[in-house]
Enzyme design. Sequence first.
Site, PDB file in Angstrom:
ATOM      1  N   LYS A  22       0.850  -1.205   0.000  1.00 43.32           N
ATOM      2  CA  LYS A  22       0.000   0.000   0.000  1.00 43.32           C
ATOM      3  C   LYS A  22       0.883   1.252   0.000  1.00 43.32           C
ATOM      4  CE  LYS A  22      -1.745   1.399   4.091  1.00 43.32           C
ATOM      5  NZ  LYS A  22      -1.397   2.765   4.498  1.00 43.32           N
ATOM      6  N   ASN A  23       1.907   1.249   0.874  1.00 47.82           N
ATOM      7  CA  ASN A  23       2.690   2.475   1.063  1.00 47.82           C
ATOM      8  C   ASN A  23       3.731   2.699  -0.023  1.00 47.82           C
ATOM      9  OD1 ASN A  23       1.118   2.940   3.243  1.00 47.82           O
ATOM     10  ND2 ASN A  23       2.660   2.433   4.782  1.00 47.82           N
ATOM     11  N   ARG A  92      -4.915  10.429   4.727  1.00 47.85           N
ATOM     12  CA  ARG A  92      -3.870  11.416   4.940  1.00 47.85           C
ATOM     13  C   ARG A  92      -2.826  11.387   3.832  1.00 47.85           C
ATOM     14  NH1 ARG A  92      -2.421  13.326   8.518  1.00 47.85           N
ATOM     15  NH2 ARG A  92      -0.228  12.969   8.123  1.00 47.85           N
ATOM     16  N   ILE A 326       8.036   6.736  17.284  1.00 46.94           N
ATOM     17  CA  ILE A 326       7.665   7.480  16.071  1.00 46.94           C
ATOM     18  C   ILE A 326       6.380   8.280  16.262  1.00 46.94           C
ATOM     19  CG2 ILE A 326       7.117   7.301  13.614  1.00 46.94           C
ATOM     20  CD1 ILE A 326       9.957   6.408  14.132  1.00 46.94           C
TER      21      ILE A 326
HETATM   22  C1  EPZ Z   1       4.286   6.813   6.603  1.00 40.84           C
HETATM   23  O1  EPZ Z   1       3.490   7.806   7.196  1.00 40.84           O
HETATM   24  C2  EPZ Z   1       3.381   5.595   6.439  1.00 40.84           C
HETATM   25  N1  EPZ Z   1       2.266   5.937   5.546  1.00 40.84           N
HETATM   26  C3  EPZ Z   1       2.862   5.157   7.811  1.00 40.84           C
HETATM   27  O2  EPZ Z   1       2.100   3.979   7.611  1.00 40.84           O
HETATM   28  C4  EPZ Z   1       4.061   4.828   8.698  1.00 40.84           C
HETATM   29  O3  EPZ Z   1       3.592   4.483   9.987  1.00 40.84           O
HETATM   30  C5  EPZ Z   1       4.981   6.046   8.791  1.00 40.84           C
HETATM   31  O4  EPZ Z   1       5.379   6.457   7.455  1.00 40.84           O
HETATM   32  C6  EPZ Z   1       6.243   5.768   9.595  1.00 40.84           C
HETATM   33  O5  EPZ Z   1       6.931   4.698   9.025  1.00 40.84           O
HETATM   34  C7  EPZ Z   1       2.495   5.972   4.209  1.00 40.84           C
HETATM   35  O6  EPZ Z   1       3.595   5.728   3.729  1.00 40.84           O
HETATM   36  C8  EPZ Z   1       1.311   6.306   3.346  1.00 40.84           C
HETATM   37  P1  EPZ Z   1       6.316  10.108   8.733  1.00 40.84           P
HETATM   38  P2  EPZ Z   1       4.058   9.327   7.263  1.00 40.84           P
HETATM   39  O7  EPZ Z   1       6.175  11.396   8.012  1.00 40.84           O
HETATM   40  O8  EPZ Z   1       4.907   9.582   6.083  1.00 40.84           O
HETATM   41  C9  EPZ Z   1       6.496  13.326  12.196  1.00 40.84           C
HETATM   42  C10 EPZ Z   1       0.298   2.561   7.859  1.00 40.84           C
HETATM   43  O9  EPZ Z   1      -0.022   1.927   8.848  1.00 40.84           O
HETATM   44  N2  EPZ Z   1       6.361  14.320  11.121  1.00 40.84           N
HETATM   45  O10 EPZ Z   1       7.465   9.206   8.404  1.00 40.84           O
HETATM   46  O11 EPZ Z   1       2.906  10.201   7.529  1.00 40.84           O
HETATM   47  C11 EPZ Z   1       5.266  12.445  12.328  1.00 40.84           C
HETATM   48  O12 EPZ Z   1       4.299  13.055  13.162  1.00 40.84           O
HETATM   49  C12 EPZ Z   1       0.720   4.004   7.978  1.00 40.84           C
HETATM   50  O13 EPZ Z   1       0.369   2.105   6.686  1.00 40.84           O
HETATM   51  C13 EPZ Z   1       6.419  15.673  11.445  1.00 40.84           C
HETATM   52  O14 EPZ Z   1       6.550  16.041  12.615  1.00 40.84           O
HETATM   53  O15 EPZ Z   1       4.978   9.263   8.543  1.00 40.84           O
HETATM   54  C14 EPZ Z   1       5.845  11.194  12.943  1.00 40.84           C
HETATM   55  O16 EPZ Z   1       5.983  11.378  14.344  1.00 40.84           O
HETATM   56  C15 EPZ Z   1       0.432   4.515   9.364  1.00 40.84           C
HETATM   57  N3  EPZ Z   1       6.319  16.588  10.450  1.00 40.84           N
HETATM   58  C16 EPZ Z   1       7.240  11.100  12.329  1.00 40.84           C
HETATM   59  O17 EPZ Z   1       7.541  12.417  11.836  1.00 40.84           O
HETATM   60  C17 EPZ Z   1       6.184  16.230   9.127  1.00 40.84           C
HETATM   61  O18 EPZ Z   1       6.109  17.112   8.260  1.00 40.84           O
HETATM   62  C18 EPZ Z   1       7.341  10.128  11.153  1.00 40.84           C
HETATM   63  O19 EPZ Z   1       6.251  10.407  10.298  1.00 40.84           O
HETATM   64  C19 EPZ Z   1       6.115  14.848   8.819  1.00 40.84           C
HETATM   65  C20 EPZ Z   1       6.224  13.921   9.825  1.00 40.84           C
END
Ligand code: EPZ
Length: 417
Positions: A22-23, A92, A326
């Site tokens: 999916k991702n 999202r 995370i």
């Molecule tokens: C991706 O989400 C995945 N989704 C998530 O999978 C996965 O849990 C996550 O990466 C971590 O591996 C997709 O790929 C569609 P991040 P993403 O930006 O990109 C913070 C699932 O179950 N952050 O890597 O949204 C954020 O809050 C989903 O399939 C900021 O602060 O995650 C988090 O604490 C759930 N500012 C950390 O970074 C930003 O601009 C990592 O988030 C972006 C992120």
Amino acid sequence: MDKIQITGGRKLEGEVSISGAKNAALPLIASSILIEGTCRFNNVPDLMDIKSIKLLLEDLGVTCHSEGRYLEVDGSHIHKIEAEYDLVRKMRASILVLGPLVARFGHAKVSLPGGCAIGARPVNMHLTGLEALGAKISIEHGFIEAKADRLIGNEIYFDTPTVTGTENLLMATVLAKGKSVLRNAAREPEVVCLANALIKMGAKIEGAGTAMIKIEGVDKLHPCDINIIPDRIETGTFMVAAAATGGNILVKDCIPENIGGVINKLKAAGAEMDIFEDSIRVKGKESIKSVDIKTLPYPGFPTDMQAQFMALMSIADGNCVIHESIFENRFMHANELLRMGADISISQGNYAMVKGVEKLQAAPVMASDLRASASLVIAGLIAQGTTVISRVYHMDRGYEFIEKKFAALGADIARIK
Ligand code: EPZ
């Protein structure tokens, strides 16, 4: 709303084939916005989130044509640069249209994705990165508006690795003028899959899969055929389920090196594994050892496997600490596992102390997010009695026919309307 009913106690036996990730599919499908022409995708999983992003792209004027796991996407006639709230709020990952829209059309309006159950999930790093490329960003009435005559390459530092942030900025910089460098970039296999596809489309990218990615902008990209990599989280989910039930399964059509963090911890928990080129045999043992885990960006233990592993640890011999580093609120499955007799205490919001118990008891439980639902399925497989999981629409977002796959492995599981 559908529910999943599971009568526990069966050992999983047999073979399961892993679906497309999916991702990986979501950013790849979004990347078709960059191109005038038709991209062809193979091994697309049949999931709610894929349906959502197709609806969003079609609203922009992209044409999508799918037959089973084959999808054609044509970005030649995009006539709109605004991603509607109604479509974005469903998923999202819609934020992934922002980078490509600005890169190709110099203008994009995307509804701010709200938070979700597992955390606030801000997109500040996506926006700061686009500003570094010269985009003018404004946020009004819940919408992000980004404008740029043409994006100009630059160095972009991520405070922490962000998967979709790295993907958005990869898709923005490939058409920016000049060179860009993404530092502290996410190293996930899905990022590498996107970068390889962009390179096939004519982009100039080096270092995908490392923390420093170098890009040299080009004027135009061309369509290509793209194979979507197998889902490493689905792979890990079945591996943990096999270990939890003391079963013996062959997980096929996967990429073992992409799930090394889980292999490492399952070994420590006592599961026996044979690793082949595109499959993994997992044999569970009568007793499971308690193992501490801390979720980390790739190649560390994936946060998307934390809930599933907690279900396994709930019946292990001993105590362990699960540190979710995370997301700030990714323990909602713990409350449901507690109702099934698990012994879990949460401290400081992101530490869970799990004391192994002899057995879980079946109970009516409720899924709160995609991976929590997988955790409850695993708990249902090992609990005494019949568990009914509600709100399984969370699961349908990210797992293709999960109850059919588990039933084929011998589980007593069914979807009830
Ligand atoms: C991706 O989400 C995945 N989704 C998530 O999978 C996965 O849990 C996550 O990466 C971590 O591996 C997709 O790929 C569609 P991040 P993403 O930006 O990109 C913070 C699932 O179950 N952050 O890597 O949204 C954020 O809050 C989903 O399939 C900021 O602060 O995650 C988090 O604490 C759930 N500012 C950390 O970074 C930003 O601009 C990592 O988030 C972006 C992120």
